[in-house]
Design an enzyme around this catalytic site. Structure first.
Site, short mmCIF file in Angstrom:
data_model
loop_
_atom_site.label_atom_id
_atom_site.label_comp_id
_atom_site.label_asym_id
_atom_site.label_seq_id
_atom_site.Cartn_x
_atom_site.Cartn_y
_atom_site.Cartn_z
N ASP A 140 -32.64 -22.60 -21.28
CA ASP A 140 -32.89 -22.02 -22.60
C ASP A 140 -34.27 -20.48 -21.77
O ASP A 140 -35.25 -21.14 -21.43
CB ASP A 140 -33.99 -23.26 -22.88
CG ASP A 140 -33.01 -24.48 -23.37
OD1 ASP A 140 -31.71 -24.14 -24.02
OD2 ASP A 140 -33.56 -25.58 -23.58
N HIS A 156 -30.64 -20.68 -26.17
CA HIS A 156 -30.33 -21.46 -25.52
C HIS A 156 -28.12 -21.04 -24.74
O HIS A 156 -27.80 -19.94 -25.70
CB HIS A 156 -29.47 -22.81 -25.76
CG HIS A 156 -28.57 -23.87 -25.20
ND1 HIS A 156 -29.08 -24.76 -24.47
CD2 HIS A 156 -27.73 -23.64 -24.72
CE1 HIS A 156 -28.34 -25.42 -23.84
NE2 HIS A 156 -27.89 -24.58 -24.14
N GLU A 158 -29.01 -21.31 -31.61
CA GLU A 158 -30.40 -21.50 -31.26
C GLU A 158 -30.20 -20.08 -29.76
O GLU A 158 -29.67 -20.35 -28.70
CB GLU A 158 -30.39 -22.81 -30.12
CG GLU A 158 -30.37 -24.28 -31.24
CD GLU A 158 -30.64 -25.36 -29.71
OE1 GLU A 158 -30.48 -24.80 -28.76
OE2 GLU A 158 -30.27 -26.28 -30.30
#
EC number: 3.4.13.22
Length: 232
Positions: free
Chosen positions: A152, A212, A209
């Site tokens: 991340d 990610h 996301e």
């Protein structure tokens, strides 16, 4: 007059890389160039390591930034689930990250990590707090984080200032989606820079996301529960 020992030492000092300078109080102080050289010398090499080995990324590059959120309560869980903040990955992931980061550095940016390899035991801790597969992977099946192949991340400039990505890390909503184009052009450009560069070095993203990234070559690795030591 210099002693023989002092004269020999003097010859070793070049104009390009002086090891020490002296204050008026005669205390030796290392120069910035010497400190930087020492930092480079301390870095380990990935050469000869098996691609599946787990390594601490900071031991192999000092060109990354870190904000390991799950070692704090500043995350969507509102809980600290790591004993201490470290970024470990498998060697194959580290190699790809270093290559991608070198590309970012050419453009005045570098990668900042929020999470890296995650032991499966930590996945169970997260699942106990938020047992919802929309936000946390079921620890029985595991996450690519548990395989050492997911990170991340965001980007920062070379002064450490975060690039505007439109939301904070772990913001779960449409504003964080890659396919949400209803955002300012600067934010969209920043996300494209991150995404296209990471994909060029073997990573793939997930739609919901922006932070990610999974390394394709690590998707078939086994779920791991390797735990690092906390020295502090």
């Amino acid at each position: 007059m210099f002693s023989c020992k002092e004269q020999a030492a003097k010859k070793d000092i070049t104009s390009e890389n002086k090891a020490i300078i002296t204050h008026t109080n005669k205390e030796p102080i290392e120069t910035i160039s010497k400190v930087a050289l020492d930092e480079v010398q301390k870095l380990k090499s990935l050469d000869g390591l098996a691609d599946t080995t787990f390594i601490r990324l900071a031991d192999y590059s000092n060109d990354f930034a870190y904000d390991m959120r799950y070692a704090t309560t500043n995350n969507f869980l509102k809980a600290k689930v790591y004993d201490c903040a470290e970024c470990y990955t498998r060697v194959k992931t580290a190699k790809a990250l270093i290559k991608a980061n070198n590309e970012f550095l050419k453009k005045g940016y570098k990668i900042k990590f929020f999470d890296c390899y995650r032991p499966n035991s930590v996945q169970y801790k997260m699942w106990a707090i938020v047992p919802n597969p929309q936000y946390v992977a079921n620890p029985v099946k595991g996450s690519i984080h548990n395989k050492g192949g997911a990170v991340d991340i965001t980007l920062v400039d070379l002064k450490g200032n975060e690039v505007d990505m439109g939301t904070d890390f772990d913001f779960f909503g449409k504003k964080a989606y890659h396919d949400n184009t209803n955002l300012p052009k600067e934010i969209l450009a920043n996300r494209v820079l991150l995404k296209e560069t990471m994909e060029a070095y073997g990573f793939w993203s997930i739609r919901t996301e922006w932070w990610h990234y999974n390394l394709s070559a690590a998707s078939n690795e086994k779920i791991a529960n390797f735990k690092w030591d906390c020295t502090d």
